[in-house]
Design an enzyme around this catalytic site. Structure first.
Site, short mmCIF file in Angstrom:
data_model
loop_
_atom_site.label_atom_id
_atom_site.label_comp_id
_atom_site.label_asym_id
_atom_site.label_seq_id
_atom_site.Cartn_x
_atom_site.Cartn_y
_atom_site.Cartn_z
N THR A 107 61.88 28.56 64.17
CA THR A 107 61.18 29.63 64.87
C THR A 107 61.28 29.23 66.33
O THR A 107 61.27 28.02 66.65
CB THR A 107 59.71 29.77 64.46
OG1 THR A 107 59.02 28.58 64.80
CG2 THR A 107 59.55 30.01 62.96
N HIS A 108 61.40 30.19 67.21
CA HIS A 108 61.59 29.92 68.65
C HIS A 108 62.82 29.03 68.90
O HIS A 108 62.87 28.30 69.88
CB HIS A 108 60.37 29.25 69.29
CG HIS A 108 59.07 29.88 68.93
ND1 HIS A 108 58.49 30.88 69.67
CD2 HIS A 108 58.24 29.68 67.87
CE1 HIS A 108 57.35 31.27 69.09
NE2 HIS A 108 57.19 30.55 67.99
N SER A 140 91.93 27.86 73.79
CA SER A 140 91.81 28.12 75.21
C SER A 140 93.19 27.91 75.84
O SER A 140 93.97 27.09 75.36
CB SER A 140 90.81 27.13 75.82
OG SER A 140 91.08 26.94 77.18
N LYS A 187 89.68 23.08 72.77
CA LYS A 187 88.79 24.19 72.42
C LYS A 187 89.16 24.92 71.14
O LYS A 187 90.33 25.14 70.85
CB LYS A 187 88.76 25.23 73.57
CG LYS A 187 88.00 24.77 74.80
CD LYS A 187 86.52 24.47 74.53
CE LYS A 187 85.69 25.72 74.42
NZ LYS A 187 85.52 26.42 75.69
N GLU A 203 81.80 36.37 68.84
CA GLU A 203 81.40 36.85 70.16
C GLU A 203 81.74 38.33 70.35
O GLU A 203 80.98 39.09 70.94
CB GLU A 203 82.08 36.01 71.25
CG GLU A 203 81.51 34.60 71.33
CD GLU A 203 82.35 33.71 72.23
OE1 GLU A 203 82.12 33.76 73.44
OE2 GLU A 203 83.23 33.00 71.72
N GLN A 238 80.18 69.24 72.31
CA GLN A 238 81.55 68.74 72.10
C GLN A 238 81.62 67.24 72.42
O GLN A 238 82.51 66.53 71.96
CB GLN A 238 82.52 69.52 72.99
CG GLN A 238 83.96 69.11 72.87
CD GLN A 238 84.91 70.13 73.48
OE1 GLN A 238 85.16 71.17 72.90
NE2 GLN A 238 85.39 69.86 74.67
N LYS A 274 81.67 63.85 69.71
CA LYS A 274 82.72 63.23 68.90
C LYS A 274 83.16 61.86 69.38
O LYS A 274 83.23 60.92 68.59
CB LYS A 274 83.92 64.18 68.78
CG LYS A 274 83.59 65.33 67.87
CD LYS A 274 84.57 66.45 67.93
CE LYS A 274 83.85 67.75 67.62
NZ LYS A 274 82.91 68.18 68.68
N1 ARG Z 1 85.63 72.06 70.34
C1 ARG Z 1 84.31 72.58 70.15
C2 ARG Z 1 83.37 71.41 69.85
O1 ARG Z 1 83.84 70.37 69.60
C3 ARG Z 1 84.29 73.55 69.03
C4 ARG Z 1 83.22 74.59 69.12
C5 ARG Z 1 83.46 75.42 70.27
N2 ARG Z 1 82.71 76.61 70.27
C6 ARG Z 1 82.66 77.35 71.36
N3 ARG Z 1 82.06 78.44 71.30
N4 ARG Z 1 83.17 76.95 72.50
O2 ARG Z 1 82.18 71.53 69.92
#
Ligand code: ARG
Length: 459
Positions: free
Chosen positions: A154-155, A276, A282, A289, A321, A324
């Site tokens: 601990t610690h 290294s 090393k 890491e 958008q 993603k």
């Molecule tokens: N490429 C757009 C997205 O990833 C798709 C939906 C777009 N819809 C719109 N009305 N512009 O969100």
């Protein structure tokens, strides 16, 4: 020409064209987009919205496009903005009017939502398998080290004796929770937004239950505005991935400490360490890491999505958008980290002698020494104080507790007798800690079995 060019008098500015487009990152959802379109068109045919001939042409065309994408024969273009419009344009080029009917009763807003759910649903399944494989590694290593005594900390100060099995199994428990978090997330994600349309559903007699079931969802989402606006599932996944990375980063930090000369509890396999360019001696724990470092990157994705979604009015906004890249990056990062980290743990060499030597220093049996008195009826606080005096005496004399003579023990409390040596023997200290969840062999055996059963039940 843009699919939506009807209302416009001018071409899109070239900068806007690039800025607006998402094709360079959303093209990885090509399979899911096609899958969604196959289901949508089939439903349109079944409900009589489009003809069966159109459905057949659409299906044929989409399958050929899928094969061509997979064969690397298709080049997507920013002119068609995203994966949805790229594929629709290709389809129409190939099959004509039937292709133009595909988007009936659908919007890109529900299309992108369904694609992303399908995509992440299968990524979760892959990640889960990787975590379960990692758990197999942990149970195997734990199995081999049920009697490997090491200091528990601990610690980062030596605290009480444990076994290496117990330490590894702690991570096993964490990973089990990570698996259930991924499953929860997958379950909540598994509802279908398709048919929400742009935001307000549609006047066509569509069957959302059919598309949901064709795509393997538990059912359609209840509210069309929510269907196109919700990105909770992205944030929930990012948060589950962040916790998984947090667990691995703690483990990574320990691996880094353990293979330093200050600890030398383990030695990493040559295949999982690096050298290294200047220091010939090393051997660096780069893998650990990097896992520690990449954790920050996954947290960043979580923060980025929380910030992106904050205060967005209903329903779809183009801000979304931006969901993603962070979630793809987090998924890719986790999928890189888990298997390599597991393999590093699988191949590491454990050095039990060094662990034991460390356990012998640092008075980690002091609690047991106090407990010895307490079990003889001495109030715990008095026993604690007497043992503290012994520890002080030991530091003055450069001795360990087990090196003290009985006389020395008795100078701090008359209740000490020969039995104390057995009570503070390190192996006894560990093995007698047989409370539920403790480090005794019986308990680590139970934990190993429990984790094995968990893995089998969640595969
Ligand atoms: N490429 C757009 C997205 O990833 C798709 C939906 C777009 N819809 C719109 N009305 N512009 O969100």
């Amino acid at each position: 020409m843009k699919l939506w060019s009807g209302r416009f008098q001018k071409e899109t500015d070239a900068l806007v064209n690039d800025f607006n487009s998402s094709i360079f990152f959303d093209q990885r959802m090509y399979k899911e987009d096609i899958q969604g379109s196959l289901a949508h068109s089939q439903m349109l045919g079944d409900t009589g919205v489009i003809s069966k001939e159109d459905v057949a042409a659409i299906h044929q065309g989409l399958k050929e496009i899928l094969a061509d994408v997979e064969a690397g024969k298709i080049e997507f273009t920013a002119d068609n903005e995203d994966i949805h419009m790229n594929l629709e344009t290709l389809l129409t080029q190939r099959i004509g009017d039937a292709g133009k009917r595909l988007h009936t009763a659908r919007s890109r807003n529900d299309q992108v939502a369904v694609d992303l759910r399908l995509y992440l649903r299968s990524e979760i399944a892959e990640i889960k398998t990787m975590v379960l494989d990692f758990m197999d590694v942990l149970t195997r290593q734990a199995q081999a080290h049920k009697e490997t005594v090491m200091p528990g900390y601990t610690h980062l100060q030596r605290a009480q004796p444990i076994t290496f099995a117990q330490h590894l199994l702690a991570y096993g428990s964490m990973l089990a929770r990570d698996v259930t978090r991924l499953e929860d997330c997958q379950k909540r994600m598994n509802v279908c937004p398709l048919g929400s349309g742009a935001l307000a559903g549609t006047t066509y007699p569509i069957d959302r239950f059919e598309t949901a079931s064709l795509l393997g969802f538990d059912g359609p989402m209840s509210n069309s505005l929510d269907g196109v606006s919700d990105r909770d599932y992205v944030i929930e996944l990012l948060s589950a991935l962040s916790l998984l990375m947090m667990h691995m980063s703690r483990f990574a930090e320990e691996v880094i400490l353990w293979c330093s000369w200050e600890f030398k509890f383990i030695e990493l396999d040559d295949a999982y360490s690096t050298g290294s360019s200047i220091m010939p001696q090393k051997k660096n724990p780069d893998v650990a890491e990097l896992v520690r470092g990449k954790t920050g990157r996954v947290y960043g994705s979580l923060m980025s999505m929380l910030a992106t979604m904050k205060s967005l009015p209903l329903a779809y906004n183009k801000d979304m958008q931006e969901d993603k890249e962070p979630v793809f990056d987090a998924v890719d990062t986790v999928k890189q980290c888990v298997p390599v980290f597991a393999a590093m743990i699988d191949t590491m060499k454990v050095l039990p002698q060094n662990m034991l030597a460390a356990a012998k220093r640092g008075f980690i049996n002091a609690t047991d020494c106090a407990d010895f008195l307490t079990k003889k009826g001495v109030p715990f606080r008095d026993a604690y104080k007497a043992t503290g005096q012994l520890v002080y005496a030991c530091t003055e004399k450069g001795k360990t507790l087990e090196e003290l003579t009985l006389e020395e023990f008795r100078t701090v409390h008359p209740e000490f007798d020969e039995g104390v040596y057995d009570a503070i023997d390190l192996m006894n200290c560990v093995m007698r800690r047989n409370s539920h969840g403790g480090p005794s062999v019986a308990e680590t055996t139970r934990q190993v079995e429990e984790l094995k059963q968990f893995v089998a039940a969640h595969r």
